[in-house]
Scaffold this motif. Structure first.
Motif, PDB file in Angstrom:
ATOM      1  N   GLU A  96      63.288  42.504 112.493  1.00  0.00           N
ATOM      2  CA  GLU A  96      63.757  42.378 111.110  1.00  0.00           C
ATOM      3  C   GLU A  96      63.611  43.705 110.364  1.00  0.00           C
ATOM      4  OE1 GLU A  96      63.363  39.381 107.293  1.00  0.00           O
ATOM      5  OE2 GLU A  96      61.933  39.203 108.951  1.00  0.00           O
ATOM      6  N   LYS A  97      62.473  44.342 110.535  1.00  0.00           N
ATOM      7  CA  LYS A  97      62.226  45.612 109.852  1.00  0.00           C
ATOM      8  C   LYS A  97      63.118  46.728 110.401  1.00  0.00           C
ATOM      9  CE  LYS A  97      58.441  48.735 108.563  1.00  0.00           C
ATOM     10  NZ  LYS A  97      59.070  49.992 109.009  1.00  0.00           N
ATOM     11  N   ILE A  98      63.187  46.844 111.731  1.00  0.00           N
ATOM     12  CA  ILE A  98      63.981  47.908 112.348  1.00  0.00           C
ATOM     13  C   ILE A  98      65.458  47.735 112.028  1.00  0.00           C
ATOM     14  CG2 ILE A  98      64.641  48.993 114.524  1.00  0.00           C
ATOM     15  CD1 ILE A  98      61.944  48.028 115.660  1.00  0.00           C
ATOM     16  N   ALA A  99      65.936  46.485 112.065  1.00  0.00           N
ATOM     17  CA  ALA A  99      67.358  46.216 111.802  1.00  0.00           C
ATOM     18  C   ALA A  99      67.749  46.682 110.410  1.00  0.00           C
ATOM     19  CB  ALA A  99      67.648  44.727 111.965  1.00  0.00           C
ATOM     20  N   ARG A 113      63.519  26.977  86.445  1.00  0.00           N
ATOM     21  CA  ARG A 113      62.376  26.483  87.200  1.00  0.00           C
ATOM     22  C   ARG A 113      62.795  25.620  88.388  1.00  0.00           C
ATOM     23  NH1 ARG A 113      57.989  24.315  82.711  1.00  0.00           N
ATOM     24  NH2 ARG A 113      58.520  25.773  81.031  1.00  0.00           N
ATOM     25  N   PHE A 114      64.084  25.545  88.649  1.00  0.00           N
ATOM     26  CA  PHE A 114      64.525  24.689  89.752  1.00  0.00           C
ATOM     27  C   PHE A 114      64.021  25.237  91.082  1.00  0.00           C
ATOM     28  CE2 PHE A 114      67.636  23.551  93.072  1.00  0.00           C
ATOM     29  CZ  PHE A 114      67.446  22.176  93.052  1.00  0.00           C
ATOM     30  N   ASP A 115      63.403  24.384  91.874  1.00  0.00           N
ATOM     31  CA  ASP A 115      62.850  24.767  93.177  1.00  0.00           C
ATOM     32  C   ASP A 115      63.731  24.195  94.284  1.00  0.00           C
ATOM     33  OD1 ASP A 115      61.428  25.387  95.422  1.00  0.00           O
ATOM     34  OD2 ASP A 115      59.708  24.099  94.966  1.00  0.00           O
ATOM     35  N   PRO A 116      64.473  25.064  94.999  1.00  0.00           N
ATOM     36  CA  PRO A 116      65.377  24.569  96.041  1.00  0.00           C
ATOM     37  C   PRO A 116      64.709  24.366  97.388  1.00  0.00           C
ATOM     38  CG  PRO A 116      65.596  26.922  95.867  1.00  0.00           C
ATOM     39  CD  PRO A 116      64.572  26.518  94.823  1.00  0.00           C
ATOM     40  N   GLY A 117      63.370  24.440  97.436  1.00  0.00           N
ATOM     41  CA  GLY A 117      62.683  24.393  98.716  1.00  0.00           C
ATOM     42  C   GLY A 117      63.075  23.214  99.586  1.00  0.00           C
ATOM     43  N   GLN A 158      72.714  43.908 111.311  1.00  0.00           N
ATOM     44  CA  GLN A 158      72.550  42.577 110.725  1.00  0.00           C
ATOM     45  C   GLN A 158      71.221  41.983 111.201  1.00  0.00           C
ATOM     46  OE1 GLN A 158      72.092  39.580 109.245  1.00  0.00           O
ATOM     47  NE2 GLN A 158      74.294  39.564 108.810  1.00  0.00           N
ATOM     48  N   PRO A 159      70.253  41.791 110.284  1.00  0.00           N
ATOM     49  CA  PRO A 159      68.930  41.319 110.705  1.00  0.00           C
ATOM     50  C   PRO A 159      68.940  40.013 111.477  1.00  0.00           C
ATOM     51  CG  PRO A 159      68.836  42.124 108.449  1.00  0.00           C
ATOM     52  CD  PRO A 159      70.289  42.085 108.837  1.00  0.00           C
ATOM     53  N   LEU A 160      69.795  39.060 111.084  1.00  0.00           N
ATOM     54  CA  LEU A 160      69.794  37.767 111.764  1.00  0.00           C
ATOM     55  C   LEU A 160      70.205  37.875 113.231  1.00  0.00           C
ATOM     56  CD1 LEU A 160      71.177  35.285 109.067  1.00  0.00           C
ATOM     57  CD2 LEU A 160      68.861  35.394 110.015  1.00  0.00           C
ATOM     58  N   VAL A 161      71.037  38.854 113.552  1.00  0.00           N
ATOM     59  CA  VAL A 161      71.420  39.066 114.953  1.00  0.00           C
ATOM     60  C   VAL A 161      70.197  39.472 115.761  1.00  0.00           C
ATOM     61  CG1 VAL A 161      72.758  40.491 116.549  1.00  0.00           C
ATOM     62  CG2 VAL A 161      73.813  39.660 114.439  1.00  0.00           C
ATOM     63  N   ALA A 162      69.487  40.478 115.265  1.00  0.00           N
ATOM     64  CA  ALA A 162      68.312  40.991 115.978  1.00  0.00           C
ATOM     65  C   ALA A 162      67.199  39.950 116.031  1.00  0.00           C
ATOM     66  CB  ALA A 162      67.813  42.270 115.302  1.00  0.00           C
ATOM     67  N   ILE A 163      66.975  39.244 114.931  1.00  0.00           N
ATOM     68  CA  ILE A 163      65.913  38.240 114.876  1.00  0.00           C
ATOM     69  C   ILE A 163      66.200  37.108 115.864  1.00  0.00           C
ATOM     70  CG2 ILE A 163      64.895  36.434 113.432  1.00  0.00           C
ATOM     71  CD1 ILE A 163      65.309  38.409 111.049  1.00  0.00           C
ATOM     72  N   ALA A 198      73.403  22.277  97.667  1.00  0.00           N
ATOM     73  CA  ALA A 198      72.512  22.186  98.827  1.00  0.00           C
ATOM     74  C   ALA A 198      72.984  23.121  99.932  1.00  0.00           C
ATOM     75  CB  ALA A 198      72.450  20.752  99.332  1.00  0.00           C
ATOM     76  N   ALA A 199      74.290  23.159 100.180  1.00  0.00           N
ATOM     77  CA  ALA A 199      74.833  24.017 101.231  1.00  0.00           C
ATOM     78  C   ALA A 199      74.592  25.488 100.918  1.00  0.00           C
ATOM     79  CB  ALA A 199      76.324  23.752 101.395  1.00  0.00           C
ATOM     80  N   VAL A 200      74.662  25.843  99.634  1.00  0.00           N
ATOM     81  CA  VAL A 200      74.415  27.236  99.239  1.00  0.00           C
ATOM     82  C   VAL A 200      73.002  27.638  99.620  1.00  0.00           C
ATOM     83  CG1 VAL A 200      74.213  28.814  97.276  1.00  0.00           C
ATOM     84  CG2 VAL A 200      76.096  27.168  97.359  1.00  0.00           C
ATOM     85  N   TYR A 201      72.023  26.807  99.300  1.00  0.00           N
ATOM     86  CA  TYR A 201      70.639  27.139  99.625  1.00  0.00           C
ATOM     87  C   TYR A 201      70.396  27.142 101.126  1.00  0.00           C
ATOM     88  CZ  TYR A 201      69.573  26.650  94.668  1.00  0.00           C
ATOM     89  OH  TYR A 201      69.541  26.810  93.319  1.00  0.00           O
ATOM     90  N   GLN A 202      71.031  26.227 101.836  1.00  0.00           N
ATOM     91  CA  GLN A 202      70.805  26.129 103.274  1.00  0.00           C
ATOM     92  C   GLN A 202      71.407  27.304 104.040  1.00  0.00           C
ATOM     93  OE1 GLN A 202      72.370  22.233 103.960  1.00  0.00           O
ATOM     94  NE2 GLN A 202      70.450  21.202 103.447  1.00  0.00           N
ATOM     95  N   ARG A 203      72.302  28.052 103.403  1.00  0.00           N
ATOM     96  CA  ARG A 203      72.900  29.214 104.070  1.00  0.00           C
ATOM     97  C   ARG A 203      72.166  30.513 103.749  1.00  0.00           C
ATOM     98  NH1 ARG A 203      77.904  26.576 102.809  1.00  0.00           N
ATOM     99  NH2 ARG A 203      78.133  27.865 100.954  1.00  0.00           N
ATOM    100  N   GLN A 204      71.096  30.443 102.967  1.00  0.00           N
ATOM    101  CA  GLN A 204      70.358  31.651 102.632  1.00  0.00           C
ATOM    102  C   GLN A 204      69.730  32.250 103.895  1.00  0.00           C
ATOM    103  OE1 GLN A 204      70.195  33.114  99.453  1.00  0.00           O
ATOM    104  NE2 GLN A 204      71.813  31.605  99.147  1.00  0.00           N
ATOM    105  N   PRO A 205      69.801  33.585 104.064  1.00  0.00           N
ATOM    106  CA  PRO A 205      69.261  34.210 105.283  1.00  0.00           C
ATOM    107  C   PRO A 205      67.808  33.853 105.571  1.00  0.00           C
ATOM    108  CG  PRO A 205      70.591  35.785 104.064  1.00  0.00           C
ATOM    109  CD  PRO A 205      70.468  34.568 103.192  1.00  0.00           C
ATOM    110  N   ARG A 206      66.957  33.802 104.538  1.00  0.00           N
ATOM    111  CA  ARG A 206      65.548  33.489 104.779  1.00  0.00           C
ATOM    112  C   ARG A 206      65.389  32.061 105.285  1.00  0.00           C
ATOM    113  NH1 ARG A 206      61.373  35.392 106.749  1.00  0.00           N
ATOM    114  NH2 ARG A 206      62.174  37.309 105.834  1.00  0.00           N
TER     115      ARG A 206
END
Length: 217
Positions: free
Chosen positions: A113-116, A53-57, A122-127, A73-81
């Motif tokens: 994001e969808k087309i990539a 139930r841990f919420d990393p928000g 790599q979606p982050l490049v296009a976004i 914390a660094a792991v969550y902060q590197r998530q693509p979303r």
């Protein structure tokens, strides 16, 4: 001056269900978790178990997350979303006074994001390229690329991704033999079509044509 404690970590503000029991996925024994526990060792089998139930928000945004969560914390902060959301926030701040450019950037990023993903880019490049394409609102490519690089570095994008985005922004309408550039151009084309159709004048004309007040060509 001392910093106030994060309300989420201050147990004076906790509710009864912030302390709960969950079965160990390895042995089935009950483990008592507190809501801010990330991992605990099962008292029965001694295996490490992640709090379901841990919420990393808060870790995505809070500058003090590392004090609460350590390396996690660094792991969550590197998530693509998380990174995508941070890039969008930066685009909103920098294009706040250019509402049409912001609208175009946000819509293009959504298409990109969808087309990539469909094209294997790599979606982050296009976004990021779509969000920061028009940072130099006056058309100054140098200022666009410099500001985009500074923002992306601060947000935490990988250097390879930053270089690709800057290359696309610098090229602008110069044709590149690059799948990411092609994704960005297609996303911007689709976004421009949507933005154009939403302009008040176009909506009035379309409504008049639907009523038959005016005739199309």
């Amino acid at each position: 001056m001392s910093l106030g404690r994060c309300p989420g970590q201050d147990r004076r503000y906790w509710k009864p269900d912030d302390i709960f029991e969950e079965p160990c996925p390895h042995c089935g024994g009950l483990i008592e978790f507190w809501k801010d526990d990330v991992n605990l060792r099962c008292p029965h089998c001694r295996k490490l178990v992640t709090n379901p139930r841990f919420d990393p928000g808060c870790a995505a945004w809070c500058s003090y997350a590392s004090k609460c969560l350590g390396d996690m914390a660094a792991v969550y902060q590197r998530q693509p979303r998380v990174i995508r959301d941070k890039l969008e926030v930066e685009a909103r701040k920098n294009l706040f006074h250019h509402r049409e450019l912001l609208n175009l950037a946000l819509k293009a990023a959504g298409f990109a994001e969808k087309i990539a993903r469909e094209e294997g880019v790599q979606p982050l490049v296009a976004i990021a390229a779509c969000l920061f394409y028009d940072l130099g609102a006056a058309g100054e490519k140098a200022s666009s690329t410099a500001l985009a690089r500074e923002i992306m570095t601060r947000v935490g994008l990988e250097p390879e991704i930053i270089d690709q985005v800057v290359k696309i922004i610098a090229a602008r309408d110069t044709v590149l033999d690059d799948p990411a550039w092609q994704v960005v151009q297609e996303a911007r084309r689709l976004a421009k079509t949507v933005v154009e159709s939403q302009r008040p004048g176009r909506q009035v004309i379309a409504a008049a044509m639907d009523r038959g007040d005016i005739q199309g060509n």
